[in-house]
Design an enzyme around this catalytic site. Sequence first.
Site, PDB file in Angstrom:
ATOM      1  N   GLU A  21       4.031  -7.824  23.250  1.00 21.42           N
ATOM      2  CA  GLU A  21       5.009  -6.730  23.351  1.00 21.42           C
ATOM      3  C   GLU A  21       4.657  -5.632  22.346  1.00 21.42           C
ATOM      4  O   GLU A  21       4.269  -5.908  21.215  1.00 21.42           O
ATOM      5  CB  GLU A  21       6.418  -7.254  23.025  1.00 21.42           C
ATOM      6  CG  GLU A  21       7.462  -6.144  23.083  1.00 21.42           C
ATOM      7  CD  GLU A  21       8.859  -6.618  22.785  1.00 21.42           C
ATOM      8  OE1 GLU A  21       9.442  -7.306  23.634  1.00 21.42           O
ATOM      9  OE2 GLU A  21       9.380  -6.318  21.690  1.00 21.42           O
ATOM     10  N   ASP A 112      21.868  -3.022  23.471  1.00 21.63           N
ATOM     11  CA  ASP A 112      22.968  -3.310  22.526  1.00 21.63           C
ATOM     12  C   ASP A 112      24.000  -2.206  22.607  1.00 21.63           C
ATOM     13  O   ASP A 112      23.653  -1.030  22.786  1.00 21.63           O
ATOM     14  CB  ASP A 112      22.416  -3.403  21.093  1.00 21.63           C
ATOM     15  CG  ASP A 112      21.670  -4.700  20.882  1.00 21.63           C
ATOM     16  OD1 ASP A 112      22.145  -5.743  21.369  1.00 21.63           O
ATOM     17  OD2 ASP A 112      20.602  -4.663  20.251  1.00 21.63           O
TER      18      ASP A 112
HETATM   19  P1  FAD Z   1      23.332  -8.946  29.529  1.00 14.66           P
HETATM   20  O1  FAD Z   1      22.527  -9.912  30.304  1.00 14.66           O
HETATM   21  O2  FAD Z   1      24.121  -7.956  30.281  1.00 14.66           O
HETATM   22  O3  FAD Z   1      24.303  -9.774  28.566  1.00 14.66           O
HETATM   23  C1  FAD Z   1      25.002  -9.153  27.495  1.00 14.66           C
HETATM   24  C2  FAD Z   1      26.223  -9.976  27.112  1.00 14.66           C
HETATM   25  O4  FAD Z   1      27.202  -9.889  28.160  1.00 14.66           O
HETATM   26  C3  FAD Z   1      25.959 -11.478  26.946  1.00 14.66           C
HETATM   27  O5  FAD Z   1      26.788 -11.936  25.915  1.00 14.66           O
HETATM   28  C4  FAD Z   1      26.369 -12.078  28.282  1.00 14.66           C
HETATM   29  O6  FAD Z   1      26.778 -13.430  28.152  1.00 14.66           O
HETATM   30  C5  FAD Z   1      27.545 -11.170  28.665  1.00 14.66           C
HETATM   31  N1  FAD Z   1      27.723 -11.012  30.129  1.00 14.66           N
HETATM   32  C6  FAD Z   1      26.761 -10.815  31.058  1.00 14.66           C
HETATM   33  N2  FAD Z   1      27.314 -10.654  32.276  1.00 14.66           N
HETATM   34  C7  FAD Z   1      28.673 -10.738  32.108  1.00 14.66           C
HETATM   35  C8  FAD Z   1      29.799 -10.654  32.985  1.00 14.66           C
HETATM   36  N3  FAD Z   1      29.637 -10.476  34.300  1.00 14.66           N
HETATM   37  N4  FAD Z   1      31.047 -10.786  32.452  1.00 14.66           N
HETATM   38  C9  FAD Z   1      31.219 -10.976  31.121  1.00 14.66           C
HETATM   39  N5  FAD Z   1      30.190 -11.074  30.241  1.00 14.66           N
HETATM   40  C10 FAD Z   1      28.927 -10.960  30.730  1.00 14.66           C
HETATM   41  N6  FAD Z   1      17.042  -3.733  23.502  1.00 14.66           N
HETATM   42  C11 FAD Z   1      16.668  -2.438  23.606  1.00 14.66           C
HETATM   43  O7  FAD Z   1      17.441  -1.542  23.279  1.00 14.66           O
HETATM   44  N7  FAD Z   1      15.420  -2.096  24.098  1.00 14.66           N
HETATM   45  C12 FAD Z   1      14.521  -3.039  24.496  1.00 14.66           C
HETATM   46  O8  FAD Z   1      13.411  -2.712  24.951  1.00 14.66           O
HETATM   47  C13 FAD Z   1      14.887  -4.433  24.383  1.00 14.66           C
HETATM   48  N8  FAD Z   1      14.039  -5.419  24.770  1.00 14.66           N
HETATM   49  C14 FAD Z   1      14.439  -6.740  24.698  1.00 14.66           C
HETATM   50  C15 FAD Z   1      13.571  -7.764  25.144  1.00 14.66           C
HETATM   51  C16 FAD Z   1      13.951  -9.097  25.068  1.00 14.66           C
HETATM   52  C17 FAD Z   1      13.005 -10.172  25.570  1.00 14.66           C
HETATM   53  C18 FAD Z   1      15.215  -9.450  24.523  1.00 14.66           C
HETATM   54  C19 FAD Z   1      15.631 -10.896  24.413  1.00 14.66           C
HETATM   55  C20 FAD Z   1      16.090  -8.456  24.087  1.00 14.66           C
HETATM   56  C21 FAD Z   1      15.727  -7.095  24.175  1.00 14.66           C
HETATM   57  N9  FAD Z   1      16.578  -6.065  23.770  1.00 14.66           N
HETATM   58  C22 FAD Z   1      16.191  -4.743  23.872  1.00 14.66           C
HETATM   59  C23 FAD Z   1      17.905  -6.382  23.211  1.00 14.66           C
HETATM   60  C24 FAD Z   1      18.988  -6.467  24.315  1.00 14.66           C
HETATM   61  O9  FAD Z   1      19.151  -5.200  24.914  1.00 14.66           O
HETATM   62  C25 FAD Z   1      20.298  -6.926  23.661  1.00 14.66           C
HETATM   63  O10 FAD Z   1      20.187  -8.261  23.262  1.00 14.66           O
HETATM   64  C26 FAD Z   1      21.583  -6.700  24.455  1.00 14.66           C
HETATM   65  O11 FAD Z   1      22.692  -6.917  23.583  1.00 14.66           O
HETATM   66  C27 FAD Z   1      21.792  -7.604  25.654  1.00 14.66           C
HETATM   67  O12 FAD Z   1      20.988  -7.262  26.703  1.00 14.66           O
HETATM   68  P2  FAD Z   1      20.913  -8.226  28.005  1.00 14.66           P
HETATM   69  O13 FAD Z   1      20.073  -7.540  28.986  1.00 14.66           O
HETATM   70  O14 FAD Z   1      20.581  -9.609  27.616  1.00 14.66           O
HETATM   71  O15 FAD Z   1      22.461  -8.149  28.476  1.00 14.66           O
END
Ligand code: FAD
Length: 291
Positions: A21, A112
Amino acid sequence: MKIIDIINANIAKDAPTLSFEVFPPKTSDSIDTVMNATSEIAKLNPAFMSVTYGAGGGTSDYTVSVAENIKNCGITPIVHLTCVSSTEDAVKNQIEKIKSAGMNNILALRGDIPEGWTFPENAPYRYASELIREIKRHGDFCIGGACYPEKHPEAKTLKEDIMHIKEKVDAGCDFLTTQMFFDNNILYNYLYKIREAGITVPVVAGIMPVTNAKQTERICKISGNFLPQRFKAITDKFGSNPESMKQAGIAYATDQIIDLLANGVNCIHVYCMNRPEVARKIKDNLSSILK
Ligand code: FAD
């Protein structure tokens, strides 16, 4: 090429998939430095390379150009995309920009939630699953998603978090990449739980070689990672000596990767923080294993 096809082809051969990455520059001042670093990392011939998109829910003007550079180096890129604080138009434009650049791999993330920010009533995307559905409306993309072996910090329980990961997969996520972790047993337990919950897509293990002690504090603050005693001993002993810390951090990450590969976790994604020398060292340490 789609990342899922690369992963599946390697799984079929029982061969490891090693990927890296990188992150884009914040301003145009450092674009050349980042392009040079990513080109150097691409020379190591990883299975694919991912490019992050902003941080803390923010966007980035350079993600697609960094990914294009990787593609021009002959390596398949995957472009990260977040949606939480973007408008619907901005998200759609970014998807079209990725498509026009001839790329078909997106890591779909919610991002986030910025401090003090709340969702407007008509927010187009509250979760990554909604972004995944949007991407699917724009074409034939391979879509990755994030998962959290130690639970996403906002989720009340791991069980609830896994239920939402399942929603993401049902929405069309082809594979998952994990948040970093420093104790492989946490991943093994997590894999057992997600498989039990009916999640069958490939899981790529995210490994962070910690090369300076300050990084550890920041990581733990953001993701609440559990730090094993063996890891803490390394940062306590070598944290004040940058060269020793770097060597020890790379050795720790290599150890983790070897243990994962030995236990059947074949897909490893290294968060190498735009540092070719770190990526190179990890690859060298695995040279016979990766053959
Ligand atoms: P989601 O999958 O939407 O989940 C977020 C939260 O909401 C979780 O607690 C989940 O349990 C909850 N949730 C999901 N669906 C529902 C629902 N229907 N009802 C109620 N609650 C729900 N951040 C950046 O800004 N840029 C990046 O390039 C980046 N790359 C990343 C790469 C990886 C491999 C990882 C692990 C993280 C990365 N992040 C990045 C950080 C990420 O954006 C944050 O961790 C963010 O807070 C959550 O994103 P997510 O896509 O997992 O969210």
